[in-house]
Design an enzyme around this catalytic site. Sequence first.
Site, PDB file in Angstrom:
ATOM      1  NE  ARG A 159      -4.311  -1.302   0.123  1.00 24.95           N
ATOM      2  CZ  ARG A 159      -4.433  -2.396  -0.639  1.00 24.95           C
ATOM      3  NH1 ARG A 159      -3.458  -2.746  -1.461  1.00 24.95           N
ATOM      4  NH2 ARG A 159      -5.540  -3.114  -0.602  1.00 24.95           N
ATOM      5  CD  GLU A 208      -3.063   2.722  -5.524  1.00 25.53           C
ATOM      6  OE1 GLU A 208      -4.113   2.146  -5.853  1.00 25.53           O
ATOM      7  OE2 GLU A 208      -2.090   2.149  -5.031  1.00 25.53           O
ATOM      8  CG  HIS A 212      -3.254  -1.372  -6.835  1.00 25.57           C
ATOM      9  ND1 HIS A 212      -3.717  -0.716  -5.721  1.00 25.57           N
ATOM     10  CD2 HIS A 212      -3.227  -2.682  -6.507  1.00 25.57           C
ATOM     11  CE1 HIS A 212      -3.973  -1.592  -4.763  1.00 25.57           C
ATOM     12  NE2 HIS A 212      -3.676  -2.798  -5.219  1.00 25.57           N
TER      13      HIS A 212
HETATM   14  C1  8YV Z   1      -6.589  -6.001  -5.301  1.00 27.22           C
HETATM   15  C2  8YV Z   1      -4.994  -5.529  -3.379  1.00 27.22           C
HETATM   16  O1  8YV Z   1      -6.552  -5.922  -6.668  1.00 27.22           O
HETATM   17  O2  8YV Z   1      -6.185  -7.359  -2.489  1.00 27.22           O
HETATM   18  C3  8YV Z   1      -5.574  -6.342  -2.270  1.00 27.22           C
HETATM   19  O3  8YV Z   1      -5.376  -5.923  -1.104  1.00 27.22           O
HETATM   20  O4  8YV Z   1      -4.310  -4.639  -3.142  1.00 27.22           O
HETATM   21  C4  8YV Z   1      -5.209  -5.774  -4.802  1.00 27.22           C
HETATM   22  O5  8YV Z   1      -4.294  -6.704  -5.241  1.00 27.22           O
HETATM   23  C5  8YV Z   1      -7.582  -5.032  -4.783  1.00 27.22           C
HETATM   24  O6  8YV Z   1      -7.511  -4.852  -3.433  1.00 27.22           O
HETATM   25  C6  8YV Z   1      -8.967  -5.420  -5.141  1.00 27.22           C
HETATM   26  O7  8YV Z   1      -9.896  -4.784  -4.306  1.00 27.22           O
END
Ligand code: 8YV
Length: 330
Positions: free
Chosen positions: A245, A274, A292
């Site tokens: 993150r 983002e 992402h």
């Molecule tokens: C996802 C992510 O694409 O799962 C997670 O925490 O950061 C990502 O890989 C995204 O969150 C989908 O909501």
Amino acid sequence: MAVSPKKPLVIVTRKLPDAIETRMMELFDTRLNADDKPMTQAQLIEAAKTADVLVPTVTDRIDARVLSQAGPKLRLIASFGTGVDHIDLDTARQRGVVVTNTPGVLTEDTADMSMALILAVARRIGEGERLVRAAKWTGWAPTAMLGARIWGKRLGIIGMGRIGQALARRARGFGMAVHYHNRRRLHAEIEKPLEATYWESLDQMLARMDIVSVNCPHTPATYHLLSARRLKLMRPSAILVNTARGEVVDENALTRMLRAGELAGAGLDVFEHEPAINPKLVELDKVVLLPHMGSATLEGRIEMGEKVIINIKTFVDGHRPPDRVLAAMF
Ligand code: 8YV
């Protein structure tokens, strides 16, 4: 005549893979978002007012404002994704709303992306690709496009959960020495095959690593864990990669240091605000920037969707959903 129980109203905030949407429509009274436009806060509030189950993603902010206006029917937030920092877990708990996520199924894909970023930055893959595409490549030269060898280098992993460990396995294959910082030291049977060195002090680890990878969740405890002060502890020759993150790293401080040559490079798949990215970061050649996409494989997205379905189905059938989130931990 048996009366079939009413299907729960499930509101899905973004477009999901077709197979998942089809199955959801069969099982639930499902409201989809066919044009995939992210919902506004007002639309999210509206959804929370009417739904029995909400299926948000990382792009939806399920904050106290949304949750405090949720209707009495809302009992479950079955998030599509592993990270839950977009959901106010405390308020959800206070209101008796259960939260689930989709852990495990995106581990290998995200670890692949961390490894890809390490290679891309160290070996200048983005720069080389841009050179060729711009038709500026004039031919091979002994001193052209020299990067850094990763074999034999020290990798410091921040957050040694599933993804951190999957990255460590890859890094071993590439001849790197694995170091890590985590809330808790791992059991010897996990550490041993990875020959992983535990650092209780993040500060001390940072000062000694060639490459640092962020693989921990964003929680109040990890916000700006890599602060300006901590980033300054890293070696000027070091590389930072982040597939976790953006909020874990002080993006402005990182940008300043990269511009000043106080860090050798960075590979970032996630950003603090983002989809906005510090424009000064975009100007730099020594960074690799991705939108992402760490878990963006077709297989992964389908498995995430299947997990969402299982969580909803077990919950509405009166059982404990397998991926209930109690609190985000680091
Ligand atoms: C996802 C992510 O694409 O799962 C997670 O925490 O950061 C990502 O890989 C995204 O969150 C989908 O909501």
